[in-house]
Design a protein around this motif. Structure first.
Motif, PDB file in Angstrom:
ATOM      1  N   LEU A 120       0.565  -1.239   0.052  1.00 51.70           N
ATOM      2  CA  LEU A 120      -0.163  -0.108  -0.142  1.00 51.70           C
ATOM      3  C   LEU A 120       0.971   1.192  -0.007  1.00 51.70           C
ATOM      4  N   VAL A 121       0.888   2.228  -0.908  1.00 52.12           N
ATOM      5  CA  VAL A 121       1.539   3.273  -1.057  1.00 52.12           C
ATOM      6  C   VAL A 121       0.587   4.578  -1.388  1.00 52.12           C
ATOM      7  N   ALA A 128       2.868   0.879   3.273  1.00 50.58           N
ATOM      8  CA  ALA A 128       2.737  -0.298   4.286  1.00 50.58           C
ATOM      9  C   ALA A 128       2.539  -1.467   3.527  1.00 50.58           C
ATOM     10  N   PRO A 129       2.555  -2.656   4.127  1.00 45.28           N
ATOM     11  CA  PRO A 129       2.301  -3.955   3.601  1.00 45.28           C
ATOM     12  C   PRO A 129       0.965  -4.099   2.989  1.00 45.28           C
ATOM     13  N   ALA A 130       0.124  -3.595   3.891  1.00 46.86           N
ATOM     14  CA  ALA A 130      -1.391  -3.686   3.738  1.00 46.86           C
ATOM     15  C   ALA A 130      -2.132  -2.694   4.633  1.00 46.86           C
ATOM     16  N   ALA A 131      -3.431  -2.419   4.394  1.00 41.36           N
ATOM     17  CA  ALA A 131      -4.162  -1.770   5.272  1.00 41.36           C
ATOM     18  C   ALA A 131      -4.242  -2.495   6.589  1.00 41.36           C
ATOM     19  N   GLY A 132      -4.477  -1.596   7.734  1.00 45.20           N
ATOM     20  CA  GLY A 132      -4.642  -2.095   8.886  1.00 45.20           C
ATOM     21  C   GLY A 132      -3.288  -2.748   9.687  1.00 45.20           C
ATOM     22  N   GLU A 133      -1.956  -2.223   8.859  1.00 43.01           N
ATOM     23  CA  GLU A 133      -0.584  -2.561   9.314  1.00 43.01           C
ATOM     24  C   GLU A 133       0.124  -1.648   9.965  1.00 43.01           C
ATOM     25  N   GLU A 134       1.205  -1.685  10.397  1.00 46.77           N
ATOM     26  CA  GLU A 134       2.255  -0.518  10.389  1.00 46.77           C
ATOM     27  C   GLU A 134       2.603   0.027   9.213  1.00 46.77           C
ATOM     28  N   CYS A 135       3.130   1.038   9.199  1.00 45.78           N
ATOM     29  CA  CYS A 135       3.473   1.828   8.100  1.00 45.78           C
ATOM     30  C   CYS A 135       4.649   2.750   8.152  1.00 45.78           C
ATOM     31  N   ILE A 150       5.975  20.403   4.777  1.00 52.20           N
ATOM     32  CA  ILE A 150       5.308  21.501   5.174  1.00 52.20           C
ATOM     33  C   ILE A 150       3.600  21.551   5.108  1.00 52.20           C
ATOM     34  N   GLY A 151       2.846  21.562   6.330  1.00 54.64           N
ATOM     35  CA  GLY A 151       1.503  21.350   6.348  1.00 54.64           C
ATOM     36  C   GLY A 151       0.862  20.228   5.963  1.00 54.64           C
ATOM     37  N   VAL A 152       1.578  19.152   6.392  1.00 54.98           N
ATOM     38  CA  VAL A 152       0.970  17.763   5.841  1.00 54.98           C
ATOM     39  C   VAL A 152       0.108  17.060   7.265  1.00 54.98           C
ATOM     40  N   LEU A 153       0.206  17.716   8.234  1.00 56.33           N
ATOM     41  CA  LEU A 153      -0.380  16.760   9.516  1.00 56.33           C
ATOM     42  C   LEU A 153      -1.724  16.382   9.450  1.00 56.33           C
ATOM     43  N   ASP A 154      -2.661  17.277   8.800  1.00 60.07           N
ATOM     44  CA  ASP A 154      -3.943  16.913   8.719  1.00 60.07           C
ATOM     45  C   ASP A 154      -4.090  15.928   7.736  1.00 60.07           C
ATOM     46  N   THR A 155      -3.543  16.064   6.504  1.00 64.11           N
ATOM     47  CA  THR A 155      -3.663  14.936   5.454  1.00 64.11           C
ATOM     48  C   THR A 155      -3.175  13.636   5.781  1.00 64.11           C
ATOM     49  N   LEU A 156      -2.104  13.641   6.737  1.00 65.63           N
ATOM     50  CA  LEU A 156      -1.481  12.389   6.980  1.00 65.63           C
ATOM     51  C   LEU A 156      -2.464  11.668   8.055  1.00 65.63           C
ATOM     52  N   ALA A 157      -2.962  12.435   8.791  1.00 62.18           N
ATOM     53  CA  ALA A 157      -3.852  12.118  10.006  1.00 62.18           C
ATOM     54  C   ALA A 157      -5.081  11.238   9.312  1.00 62.18           C
ATOM     55  N   ALA A 158      -5.496  12.045   8.302  1.00 60.44           N
ATOM     56  CA  ALA A 158      -6.533  11.417   7.359  1.00 60.44           C
ATOM     57  C   ALA A 158      -6.090  10.061   6.535  1.00 60.44           C
ATOM     58  N   VAL A 159      -5.165   9.985   6.167  1.00 65.31           N
ATOM     59  CA  VAL A 159      -4.588   8.781   5.484  1.00 65.31           C
ATOM     60  C   VAL A 159      -4.373   7.572   6.437  1.00 65.31           C
ATOM     61  N   LEU A 160      -3.770   8.068   7.560  1.00 62.32           N
ATOM     62  CA  LEU A 160      -3.647   6.823   8.474  1.00 62.32           C
ATOM     63  C   LEU A 160      -4.900   6.496   9.201  1.00 62.32           C
ATOM     64  N   ALA A 161      -5.945   7.173   9.453  1.00 65.82           N
ATOM     65  CA  ALA A 161      -7.310   6.835   9.805  1.00 65.82           C
ATOM     66  C   ALA A 161      -7.870   5.925   8.632  1.00 65.82           C
ATOM     67  N   GLY A 188       8.614  -4.292  -3.465  1.00 69.85           N
ATOM     68  CA  GLY A 188       7.359  -4.474  -3.956  1.00 69.85           C
ATOM     69  C   GLY A 188       6.924  -3.273  -4.713  1.00 69.85           C
ATOM     70  N   VAL A 189       5.569  -3.125  -5.398  1.00 69.55           N
ATOM     71  CA  VAL A 189       5.138  -1.828  -6.187  1.00 69.55           C
ATOM     72  C   VAL A 189       3.922  -1.684  -5.343  1.00 69.55           C
TER      73      VAL A 189
END
Length: 237
Positions: free
Chosen positions: A2-3, A19-26, A33-44, A153-154
């Motif tokens: 998962l990329v 990450a290897p897949a959803a629901g895993e460590e990444c 700059i200014g990525v925190l909100d988007t990053l949090a949404a992606v992680l969630a 992987g890809v």
């Protein structure tokens, strides 16, 4: 594999979550700059838990959010030893006018604090993180400690027509159609050309390239069309 990628709020710096897949460590690569909100949404969205932050180099547009990402998740930041010093103050080498613009828009640089857990990596080191095997390739030129991170992987959603079998996160070493600039402090065109010759042109054509800025590409496409790679190849026939 998962990329997910998205551009930062300034300089269109690509931040990657791998990450290897959803629901895993990444792994989080180059939180700018200014990525925190988007990053949090992606992680969630993908139920991901950061295991580490990987930094392709120490420029401010690639490391701006590294400390809050590391501290909020209790994870280390990994950077090449030759760029370790940049994390003490990534704004030190910025043009004063550019620094003033960033301070006005994103907060004063005086609030900067480096991550509490910084680990250095070396050329050829193999990292086992988040269920992924990551190989470090030191490729100086853009900065002294610029690296590329190779993954076996890809991305799962990669179009089959691309024909890639592995991936490299190239940072500001290699872009689609170009390379990272070498005129900033710590940059060297001679070192960059050596990195292109020894670290990029030696990669197979079917490597998928995730650059620090701009669209993804492949080594094969860049070998055929990138003027800098064509120049290096011609000079070393």
């Amino acid at each position: 594999m998962l990329v997910t990628s998205f551009p930062a709020a300034a300089f269109a710096t690509n931040c990657y979550v791998v990450a290897p897949a959803a629901g895993e460590e990444c792994l989080v690569v180059d939180p700018g700059i200014g990525v925190l909100d988007t990053l949090a949404a992606v992680l969630a969205e993908h139920r991901l838990r950061p295991a580490a932050v990987l930094l392709t180099h120490g420029h401010a547009d690639h490391v701006y959010s590294v400390t809050p990402v590391c501290s909020s998740n209790g994870v280390p930041a990994l950077v090449h030893g030759d760029d370790r010093y940049r994390l003490a103050d990534p704004f030190a080498t910025l043009d004063p006018q550019l620094l003033a613009m960033l301070e006005a828009q994103f907060g004063a640089s005086a609030t900067w604090a480096e991550p509490s857990d910084v680990r250095t990596v070396t050329d050829g080191e193999v990292l086992d993180l988040a269920g992924l095997t990551v190989t470090v390739s030191h490729a100086p030129g853009h900065t002294e400690g610029s690296v590329m991170f190779a993954l076996p992987g890809v991305p799962d959603d990669l179009a089959p027509a691309v024909g890639a079998t592995s991936t490299v996160v190239s940072g500001d070493v290699l872009f689609a159609g170009s390379i990272g600039r070498t005129d900033l402090p710590g940059g060297s065109m001679a070192a960059m050309l050596a990195s292109l010759r020894d670290k990029v042109l030696t990669l197979p054509d079917d490597v998928y390239v995730l650059p620090g800025h701009g669209p993804a590409t492949t080594v094969g496409r860049e070998r055929r069309t990138n003027p800098y790679l064509l120049q290096v190849a011609a000079e070393h026939r």
